[in-house]
Design a protein around this motif. Structure first.
Motif, PDB file in Angstrom:
ATOM      1  N   LYS A  21      39.075  29.049  44.036  1.00 14.43           N
ATOM      2  CA  LYS A  21      40.148  29.651  43.249  1.00 14.43           C
ATOM      3  C   LYS A  21      39.505  30.762  42.409  1.00 14.43           C
ATOM      4  N   GLN A  42      46.162  33.944  28.254  1.00 17.72           N
ATOM      5  CA  GLN A  42      47.314  33.644  29.111  1.00 17.72           C
ATOM      6  C   GLN A  42      46.954  33.817  30.589  1.00 17.72           C
ATOM      7  N   ALA A  91      45.032  30.786  31.641  1.00 15.23           N
ATOM      8  CA  ALA A  91      45.963  29.647  31.698  1.00 15.23           C
ATOM      9  C   ALA A  91      46.832  29.724  32.953  1.00 15.23           C
ATOM     10  N   THR A  92      47.230  30.938  33.322  1.00 15.38           N
ATOM     11  CA  THR A  92      48.049  31.132  34.520  1.00 15.38           C
ATOM     12  C   THR A  92      47.250  30.765  35.775  1.00 15.38           C
ATOM     13  N   VAL A 131      44.802  28.624  35.965  1.00 22.28           N
ATOM     14  CA  VAL A 131      44.650  27.163  35.987  1.00 22.28           C
ATOM     15  C   VAL A 131      45.951  26.505  36.475  1.00 22.28           C
ATOM     16  N   GLU A 132      47.071  27.038  35.987  1.00 21.15           N
ATOM     17  CA  GLU A 132      48.367  26.467  36.351  1.00 21.15           C
ATOM     18  C   GLU A 132      48.750  26.769  37.807  1.00 21.15           C
ATOM     19  N   LYS A 133      48.624  28.031  38.201  1.00 16.01           N
ATOM     20  CA  LYS A 133      49.152  28.444  39.512  1.00 16.01           C
ATOM     21  C   LYS A 133      48.161  28.299  40.664  1.00 16.01           C
ATOM     22  N   GLY A 145      45.563  26.063  40.283  1.00 18.53           N
ATOM     23  CA  GLY A 145      45.072  24.683  40.158  1.00 18.53           C
ATOM     24  C   GLY A 145      43.638  24.611  39.671  1.00 18.53           C
ATOM     25  N   HIS A 177      37.320  25.552  31.746  1.00 16.42           N
ATOM     26  CA  HIS A 177      37.976  24.987  32.936  1.00 16.42           C
ATOM     27  C   HIS A 177      37.053  24.930  34.143  1.00 16.42           C
TER      28      HIS A 177
END
Ligand code: NAD
Ligand code: MG
Length: 300
Positions: free
Chosen positions: A57, A123, A126-127, A129-131, A133, A180
């Motif tokens: 990722k 942000q 964070a995006t 990590v969220e999108k 994974g 992360h």
């Protein structure tokens, strides 16, 4: 895809053209790659992946054009999902990269915005990590370069914007990402030949690039025990939008790259393998290093 790829043996001095008078052109910052003439080669038809980043990722800043675009295409063809960071004005270039990433069978997430803003940098991570994974690769490629001949004309506003874009964003993105990152993750920063051989007209820019080298060496030691590696790529003259939006005087573009030992400018596609190598496990024992890709100019 063309028959040629980054593995095809050939003479590097003639692999890509020398600049000519036709290369003199001017666009407004941040510029579009698709409006350049000639259009830079970011490996769109040539980069061939071999699974070196399968399942990774990746976050790439400045991913719409130039060196960041070449890294994003290569990462995807090596098997990574990619989050693309760029400025809103660059949507047209970014969408071309999205298409290429999806054609490679990988996920592409876009998040246009200004990296000079700390909250936006947070942000962005964070995006990812969220999108995506998680985040295994952070390639910091975005940068600002505007030539000014005389220190008397270099405004505090520009000095500040160059440092915010090139140095502060690196600090904010790395700070947010490291939290992360799992062991095996890799951060790749983008330095420049300007860190060692500063042009007098790039006072602010060149200074940020030596800061990036030092930041890379310090952070590499700090996170080594976490299994995270931090390296830099230091390009020489590479044909990208950065050069035609005021990175160089327009007149100088006719001989862009002529003063390198290879006698020609580099293309973004030639930078991508350096980012892939530093992102992949192949470079497992390499951290705090600067990989110079500059047509043969000696560096310290
Ligand atoms: P480029 O113009 O294609 O890429 C720079 C990118 O930075 C832009 O596409 C833009 O998306 C991004 N950017 C600039 N300001 C931003 C901001 N405030 N917020 C978000 N994104 C922003 O040019 P390039 O030459 O590929 O540049 C990539 C990196 O390579 C830069 O760090 C540059 O300093 C470095 N570099 C380039 C050369 C060269 O000759 N082209 C040489 C050495 C180093
Ligand atoms: Mg761009």
């Amino acid at each position: 895809m063309s028959d040629q790829n980054q593995h095809t043996m050939q003479d590097p001095t003639s692999q890509y053209p020398k600049a000519t008078a036709e290369w003199k052109q001017k666009q407004q910052e941040p510029g579009l790659q698709k409006e350049m003439n000639p259009i830079p080669d970011a490996g769109e038809t040539s980069y061939r992946g071999t699974g070196r980043l399968a399942g990774r990722k990746a976050v790439v800043t400045g991913a719409d054009s130039g060196i960041g675009r070449a890294a994003a295409i290569a990462f995807a063809r090596e098997g990574a999902d990619v989050l693309l960071s760029y400025l809103p004005e660059e949507e047209a270039d970014a969408q071309e990269v999205v298409k290429l990433i999806e054609e490679a069978g990988q996920k592409a997430i876009t998040i246009p915005g200004d990296l000079r803003d700390e909250q936006f940098c947070e942000q962005l991570i964070a995006t990812a990590v969220e999108k995506l994974g998680g985040i295994d690769i952070l390639a910091n490629v975005a940068g600002k370069q505007q030539f000014v001949e005389d220190i008397a004309d270099l405004t505090t506003e520009q000095f500040d914007a160059t440092f915010k874009t090139n140095v502060y964003s690196l600090f904010w993105l790395c700070k947010a990402a490291v939290k992360h990152m799992k062991p095996g993750s890799s951060i790749i920063n983008t330095s420049s030949i300007q860190a060692y051989k500063p042009s007098p007209i790039l006072l602010d820019y060149a200074t940020t690039k030596s800061a990036i080298n030092t930041f890379t060496k310090a952070l590499a030691q700090q996170v080594a025990s976490k299994g995270i590696r931090v390296n830099a790529v230091a390009p020489g003259p590479v044909w990208t939008p950065l050069q035609v939006i005021g990175g160089q005087p327009t007149e100088k573009l006719a001989e862009f790259g002529a003063n390198t030992p290879m006698g020609r400018p580099g293309q973004p596609a030639e930078m991508a393998p350096a980012y892939v190598f530093l992102a992949s496990q192949e470079s497992s024992y390499i951290s705090g290093e600067t990989l110079n890709a500059n047509g043969g100019t000696p560096t310290p």
